[in-house]
Enzyme design. Structure first.
Site, PDB file in Angstrom:
ATOM      1  N   SER A 139       0.844  -1.285   0.054  1.00  0.00           N
ATOM      2  CA  SER A 139       0.068  -0.123  -0.022  1.00  0.00           C
ATOM      3  C   SER A 139       0.982   1.111  -0.049  1.00  0.00           C
ATOM      4  CB  SER A 139      -0.954  -0.181   1.235  1.00  0.00           C
ATOM      5  OG  SER A 139      -0.331   0.005   2.342  1.00  0.00           O
TER       6      SER A 139
ATOM      7  N   CYS B  81       2.447  -6.848   1.817  1.00  0.00           N
ATOM      8  CA  CYS B  81       1.503  -6.086   2.760  1.00  0.00           C
ATOM      9  C   CYS B  81       0.586  -7.252   3.364  1.00  0.00           C
ATOM     10  CB  CYS B  81       0.561  -5.272   1.674  1.00  0.00           C
ATOM     11  SG  CYS B  81      -0.822  -4.357   2.606  1.00  0.00           S
TER      12      CYS B  81
ATOM     13  N   GLU C 262       3.719   6.939   6.836  1.00  0.00           N
ATOM     14  CA  GLU C 262       3.607   7.459   5.299  1.00  0.00           C
ATOM     15  C   GLU C 262       3.692   8.903   5.174  1.00  0.00           C
ATOM     16  OE1 GLU C 262       2.766   6.044   2.242  1.00  0.00           O
ATOM     17  OE2 GLU C 262       3.456   4.382   3.167  1.00  0.00           O
TER      18      GLU C 262
ATOM     19  N   CYS D 110       2.843  -6.005  10.227  1.00  0.00           N
ATOM     20  CA  CYS D 110       2.659  -5.138   9.051  1.00  0.00           C
ATOM     21  C   CYS D 110       3.837  -4.611   8.512  1.00  0.00           C
ATOM     22  CB  CYS D 110       1.960  -3.695   9.643  1.00  0.00           C
ATOM     23  SG  CYS D 110       1.888  -2.382   8.678  1.00  0.00           S
TER      24      CYS D 110
ATOM     25  N   HIS E   7       5.238  -2.024   7.481  1.00  0.00           N
ATOM     26  CA  HIS E   7       5.669  -0.842   7.746  1.00  0.00           C
ATOM     27  C   HIS E   7       6.319  -0.873   9.059  1.00  0.00           C
ATOM     28  CE1 HIS E   7       2.997   0.669   4.608  1.00  0.00           C
ATOM     29  NE2 HIS E   7       3.341   2.153   4.834  1.00  0.00           N
TER      30      HIS E   7
HETATM   31  N1  DGL Z   1       2.321  -2.407   4.919  1.00  0.00           N
HETATM   32  C1  DGL Z   1       0.974  -2.899   4.903  1.00  0.00           C
HETATM   33  C2  DGL Z   1       0.740  -4.147   5.880  1.00  0.00           C
HETATM   34  O1  DGL Z   1       1.814  -4.868   5.941  1.00  0.00           O
HETATM   35  C3  DGL Z   1       0.128  -1.445   5.577  1.00  0.00           C
HETATM   36  C4  DGL Z   1      -1.171  -1.544   5.198  1.00  0.00           C
HETATM   37  C5  DGL Z   1      -1.949  -0.129   5.422  1.00  0.00           C
HETATM   38  O2  DGL Z   1      -1.751   0.465   4.458  1.00  0.00           O
HETATM   39  O3  DGL Z   1      -2.500   0.165   6.339  1.00  0.00           O
HETATM   40  O4  DGL Z   1       0.002  -4.172   6.355  1.00  0.00           O
END
Ligand code: DGL
Length: 270
Positions: free
Chosen positions: A8, A70, A162, A194, A196
């Protein structure tokens, strides 16, 4: 022979770094849907539609195999994609199973009945959509019995990353870890569910304490991809060039990526 990596936004870069290290001869094309991040607060239909659009764009780049780097898309959309949408000559793989196989001490493709494993108390940090899907608990239940999972939906963290707001992201991580520890004071293992969150791994580790084992999803996915391509080399697509694509503003996304990964990264418009 390119492979696609989808996220994402910026989080999948943590996976991209690990797979590129493990497979230096393979070109990777990265697609960050930064214009629509975060996915973690969207509903499953929305996540499905956005993820399919990104994966199609990677197929256009000659990537017959795409990794959904993701967890939110892997949890909310992957099963439906595989069952209803992915053609026979393409593959879309998620990031959940390698992690759960490591946690439950299994080799790839070991489908034997669930059994007791060493780790009994697991803290799961993930986006609200991933936690709501219960996909992690479902996959775990196929492989292990007697594991207590306490899940913390970490609202706001992806957004802060982000936006490039590291101070806010750190404060949110600390408060989410505290909230989880009130419900599970002594987790043995923590899953950063996640992609991120490894960008904030130091903050997670400091808040969790040294006795908690933190599983590195990126490295596990990289090992698993290497293994997969050794068994199925036909899914190395015809693409030849590594690229970074974004649906967001390329300059802004390049700046944030460079800030978080501490090396220069140049995105192009998807
Ligand atoms: N990196 C995405 C994950 O692993 C983030 C999802 C998001 O955009 O909320 O879930």
């Amino acid at each position: 022979m390119a492979v696609g990596v989808f996220d994402s936004g910026l989080g999948g870069l943590t996976v991209l770094d690990a797979v590129a290290r493990e497979l230096p001869e393979v070109p990777f094309v990265y697609y960050g849907d930064n214009a629509h991040a975060p996915y973690g607060v969207r509903d499953a239909d929305d996540i499905f539609a956005l993820t399919c659009r990104g994966v199609e764009r990677l197929w256009d780049e000659g990537c017959d195999l795409v990794i959904l780097a993701c967890n939110t898309a892997s949890a909310a959309a992957l099963k439906r994609m595989q069952e209803t949408w992915v053609p026979a000559d393409k593959r879309v793989l998620g990031v959940f199973v390698p992690l759960i196989e490591a946690l439950t001490e299994r080799q790839w493709g070991d489908n034997s009945p669930p059994r007791e494993v060493a780790v009994k108390h697991v803290a799961l940090f993930a986006t609200p959509a991933t936690v709501a899907s219960r996909a992690f608990q479902r996959e775990l239940a196929f492989r292990a019995i007697g594991v207590d999972v306490e899940a913390q939906p970490c609202g706001g963290v992806v957004d802060a990353i982000e936006q490039g707001d590291e101070i806010l992201a750190e404060a949110l991580v600390r408060s989410h870890v505290e909230a989880l520890k009130r419900r599970m004071p002594r987790p043995e293992a923590a899953i950063l569910g996640c992609t991120h969150y490894p960008l904030m791994e130091g903050t997670f580790r400091a808040a969790l304490g040294p006795e908690v084992r933190v599983f590195s999803q990126a490295d596990l996915v990289a090992e698993s991809l290497k293994d997969y391509l050794a068994r199925r080399p036909e899914f190395l697509g015809p693409g030849r060039v590594s690229r970074f694509l974004t649906t967001g503003d390329p300059q802004r996304v390049s700046d944030k990526a460079t800030q978080f990964l501490r090396r220069p990264i140049r995105f192009e418009a998807a």
